[in-house]
Scaffold this motif. Structure first.
Motif, PDB file in Angstrom:
ATOM      1  N   TYR A  75      -6.042  -7.574  10.636  1.00 49.69           N
ATOM      2  CA  TYR A  75      -7.306  -8.147  10.168  1.00 49.69           C
ATOM      3  C   TYR A  75      -7.278  -8.355   8.652  1.00 49.69           C
ATOM      4  O   TYR A  75      -7.734  -9.382   8.141  1.00 49.69           O
ATOM      5  N   GLY A  76      -6.752  -7.360   7.936  1.00 48.68           N
ATOM      6  CA  GLY A  76      -6.698  -7.454   6.478  1.00 48.68           C
ATOM      7  C   GLY A  76      -5.854  -8.615   5.990  1.00 48.68           C
ATOM      8  O   GLY A  76      -6.120  -9.182   4.928  1.00 48.68           O
ATOM      9  N   LEU A  77      -4.839  -8.975   6.760  1.00 51.48           N
ATOM     10  CA  LEU A  77      -3.965 -10.090   6.399  1.00 51.48           C
ATOM     11  C   LEU A  77      -4.484 -11.422   6.938  1.00 51.48           C
ATOM     12  O   LEU A  77      -3.828 -12.452   6.797  1.00 51.48           O
ATOM     13  N   CYS A 124       4.634  -3.542   9.112  1.00 52.13           N
ATOM     14  CA  CYS A 124       3.877  -4.356   8.161  1.00 52.13           C
ATOM     15  C   CYS A 124       4.563  -5.698   7.924  1.00 52.13           C
ATOM     16  O   CYS A 124       3.915  -6.746   7.852  1.00 52.13           O
ATOM     17  N   GLN A 125       5.880  -5.671   7.807  1.00 54.96           N
ATOM     18  CA  GLN A 125       6.650  -6.906   7.618  1.00 54.96           C
ATOM     19  C   GLN A 125       6.432  -7.863   8.782  1.00 54.96           C
ATOM     20  O   GLN A 125       6.233  -9.066   8.595  1.00 54.96           O
ATOM     21  N   PHE A 155       0.815  -1.217   0.000  1.00 53.68           N
ATOM     22  CA  PHE A 155       0.000   0.000   0.000  1.00 53.68           C
ATOM     23  C   PHE A 155       0.850   1.269   0.000  1.00 53.68           C
ATOM     24  O   PHE A 155       0.334   2.368  -0.192  1.00 53.68           O
ATOM     25  N   LYS A 156       2.166   1.130   0.191  1.00 53.13           N
ATOM     26  CA  LYS A 156       3.033   2.311   0.188  1.00 53.13           C
ATOM     27  C   LYS A 156       3.574   2.627  -1.201  1.00 53.13           C
ATOM     28  O   LYS A 156       3.577   3.772  -1.632  1.00 53.13           O
ATOM     29  N   ILE A 157       4.047   1.595  -1.906  1.00 48.37           N
ATOM     30  CA  ILE A 157       4.672   1.855  -3.214  1.00 48.37           C
ATOM     31  C   ILE A 157       3.892   1.246  -4.376  1.00 48.37           C
ATOM     32  O   ILE A 157       4.237   1.461  -5.534  1.00 48.37           O
ATOM     33  N   PRO A 184       7.828  -6.075  -1.056  1.00 49.41           N
ATOM     34  CA  PRO A 184       9.218  -6.130  -1.528  1.00 49.41           C
ATOM     35  C   PRO A 184      10.158  -6.814  -0.530  1.00 49.41           C
ATOM     36  O   PRO A 184      11.206  -7.323  -0.916  1.00 49.41           O
ATOM     37  N   LEU A 185       9.772  -6.826   0.755  1.00 50.84           N
ATOM     38  CA  LEU A 185      10.626  -7.431   1.780  1.00 50.84           C
ATOM     39  C   LEU A 185      10.475  -8.951   1.844  1.00 50.84           C
ATOM     40  O   LEU A 185      11.284  -9.629   2.474  1.00 50.84           O
TER      41      LEU A 185
END
Length: 255
Positions: free
Chosen positions: A210-212, A182-183, A118-120, A126-127
């Motif tokens: 929750y979203g994950l 987030c990671q 949601f950032k890029i 990417p991680l």
């Protein structure tokens, strides 16, 4: 399927489509020989497509009914049908490329990971975080007011039950703080979220968990008013660290 070959083929077909469209607009008639050359070029491109996707779509041909009564020019309806056929093939190639891209993306993105950053805006994280089966992510306000609830309410329970756990301010790195959080949420088995004080950052972390699809245990001190949006979600309400420790142990020991 080779993406570059498919995109190049789509460009070639679009080029043929545009040339036919321009020619048709600028000329009163389309002669049969010109039309036959277009059909030949289309069939050549169709063979390329069939090879790339392992299909056997039938060639187009120039039939008597495609021509005018003089048999020297081509009917307008035939040209329109030809252009629609080209457009359909272009759209089919676009769909093939997108379908294959999604398949590859799904193969790369593991179930516990973000579908899209949601950032890029990249596909997946990417991680590329690994999943840690026995790890709990802890979200709570970075405030001295809640240190006791963490040190004497949460930590003894997790240590006693053998869980690994992560709290963002316990680790100093040069990573972007949101990416770091987030990671860790992606990699954890479940999350413990202390919404006491209704800290906006904590609420965001709760939403990410929750979203994950992570199991979430919500904590709240008695001083914090209940939120109507969370009214249907169970939470642990505690009055002090000892109270929290007992209730959290009971909640985790049954999982």
């Amino acid at each position: 399927m080779n993406f570059n070959d498919m995109q190049a083929l789509s460009f070639e077909i679009k080029n043929l489509h545009d040339r036919i469209e321009i020619y048709s607009k600028n000329n009163e008639y389309v002669y049969a020989d010109v039309y036959k050359s277009w059909v030949k070029e289309y069939n050549y491109l169709l063979d390329k497509y069939n090879t790339l996707v392992n299909l056997n779509i039938t060639h187009m041909s120039c039939n008597t009914y495609d021509l005018s009564s003089t048999q020297k020019t081509v009917r307008n309806a035939t040209i329109e049908y030809f252009l629609n056929t080209l457009t359909g093939l272009i759209e089919k190639i676009k769909s093939d490329i997108e379908t294959e891209r999604l398949k590859i993306t799904e193969k790369k993105i593991l179930p516990h990971q973000m579908r899209k950053c949601f950032k890029i805006g990249s596909e997946g994280c990417p991680l590329n975080p690994d999943y840690q089966n026995n790890k709990i992510f802890i979200a709570m306000p970075f405030s001295d007011e809640y240190k006791d609830s963490y040190n004497y309410g949460i930590v003894p329970v997790l240590d006693g039950l053998g869980y690994q756990y992560y709290k963002a301010d316990n680790e100093i790195t040069n990573k972007d703080i949101m990416c770091k959080i987030c990671q860790q949420i992606q990699s954890c088995q479940m999350a413990i979220i202390n919404i006491s004080g209704l800290n906006p950052n904590v609420m965001l972390e709760q939403g990410l968990a929750y979203g994950l699809g992570k199991p979430v245990i919500i904590l709240k001190d008695k001083a914090t008013k209940a939120i109507s949006d969370l009214g249907s979600i169970e939470y642990i309400e505690y009055s002090h660290a000892g109270d929290l420790q007992q209730k959290l142990y009971k909640a985790l020991d049954t999982k």
